[in-house]
Structures are given as structure tokens and as C-alpha cells.
Design an enzyme around this catalytic site. Sequence first.
Site, short mmCIF file in Angstrom:
data_model
loop_
_atom_site.label_atom_id
_atom_site.label_comp_id
_atom_site.label_asym_id
_atom_site.label_seq_id
_atom_site.Cartn_x
_atom_site.Cartn_y
_atom_site.Cartn_z
NE ARG A 1 -13.40 -75.21 56.39
CZ ARG A 1 -13.79 -76.45 56.23
NH1 ARG A 1 -15.05 -76.75 56.38
NH2 ARG A 1 -12.92 -77.39 55.97
NE ARG B 1 -12.20 -78.40 60.60
CZ ARG B 1 -11.97 -78.99 59.42
NH1 ARG B 1 -12.94 -79.30 58.63
NH2 ARG B 1 -10.76 -79.24 59.06
CG ASP C 1 -16.50 -79.30 58.39
OD1 ASP C 1 -16.42 -79.07 57.18
OD2 ASP C 1 -15.96 -80.26 58.95
CG ASP D 1 -18.88 -82.66 56.38
OD1 ASP D 1 -18.19 -81.96 55.62
OD2 ASP D 1 -18.45 -83.14 57.44
N1 ROI Z 1 -14.16 -83.64 65.71
C1 ROI Z 1 -15.38 -83.44 66.24
N2 ROI Z 1 -15.63 -83.87 67.48
N3 ROI Z 1 -16.36 -82.82 65.52
C2 ROI Z 1 -16.14 -82.39 64.26
O1 ROI Z 1 -17.06 -81.82 63.62
C3 ROI Z 1 -14.86 -82.57 63.68
N4 ROI Z 1 -14.59 -82.15 62.41
C4 ROI Z 1 -13.41 -82.35 61.85
C5 ROI Z 1 -12.30 -83.08 62.56
C6 ROI Z 1 -11.08 -82.20 62.58
C7 ROI Z 1 -12.04 -84.36 61.80
N5 ROI Z 1 -12.64 -83.43 63.92
C8 ROI Z 1 -13.89 -83.22 64.45
O2 ROI Z 1 -13.21 -81.94 60.62
#
Ligand code: ROI
Length: 159
Positions: free
Chosen positions: A83, A92, A95, A97
Site C-alpha cells: 500500500r 487500495r 486498508d 482501520d
Molecule cells: N468503499 C467500500 N465499499 N469499502 C471500503 O472499504 C472503502 N474504503 C475506502 C473508501 C474509498 C472510502 N470506500 C470504500 O477507503
Amino acid sequence: MISAFIGLGSNLHHPERQLLRALEELDALPETRLHCASSLYESAPMGPQDQPDYLNAVAEIRTGLTPLALLDELQRIEEAHGRIREQRWGPRTLDLDLLLYGKQVIREPRLRVPHPGIARRAFVLRPLEEIAPGLLVPELGEVEELSAACADQQVRRIE
Ligand code: ROI
């Protein structure tokens, strides 16, 4: 040990593989074990639509790491998955979080917990509801209520 919830998301480079490998890497963190993980969920991108659909999941870990030490480890795993800090709201590889850290409310420049997006994102709330029914999200309420408020967002659970 503190119970913490991690949101996982990917829409590049074999998302399913990215998420499954990330779960193993969470289990391998120092002072940490993976307690459970949700199913995988598929949804259209929130934000710019010119990118692939996402796969998401939520994991519960038990950890002795402090919130910031955990955040460092999550960012290290993201980077190991290739990433790079791409465009905001762009596609990405992985991710991770930090959604919840026990019952703590954290407002620091690098880290806000509960995660600021949590209440608006069905792709976080559906998997969270699956593994932690009845969970109270500090300052926001019960996961089922938050999830019901996002009923208009399509999220498909993958068997
Ligand atoms: N949209 C979805 N459906 N799932 C995600 O994990 C996700 N992550 C993001 C953004 C680009 C906001 N949109 C996303 O970072």
C-alpha cells in the site's frame, strides 16, 4: 488484554487473498491474538465510483499493545501489502482501520477511536454486527441500531 476491532478492506490485487493474509498477520502481532473474524462482505465503493468493488471484513483481536503501538503495526502491515499512500478515497490493496479499542474514546492527531466513519458505513457495521451482536459503540450506540440506519447501503455477505 484489551478487545479491539479492526476493519479490513481491499479492492485491488486479489482482495480475498489480501484480507485472509492480513488476518494471519494480525494473529502474529506481538502481544496479540486473533479472537474471531467475520465473513467477507462485498460492496460498491463508497466515494469515487470508477474503481472496483470492495471486499470488507471485521476482526476482533485481544491485545496488550497500546492504541498507538497497534496503529503502528496496522500501518506496517498495510505497507507490507504494497500500500502506498494513494489518492484520497481511491482504490487500495489493503486498508486496516482501528475501529474500537475496548470502551476507550481516543481523540489524538494520529488516531480517533471509535473510527470517525464507523456510523455511516454498512460495510463496517454488517460484519461488526455479525461477530459482536449487542456491542455498544462508545458515544454512538448499539451496533444493530447503527447498522439499521445504513439499511439503504447494499452489502453482500460472501458464503
Ligand atoms: N468503499 C467500500 N465499499 N469499502 C471500503 O472499504 C472503502 N474504503 C475506502 C473508501 C474509498 C472510502 N470506500 C470504500 O477507503
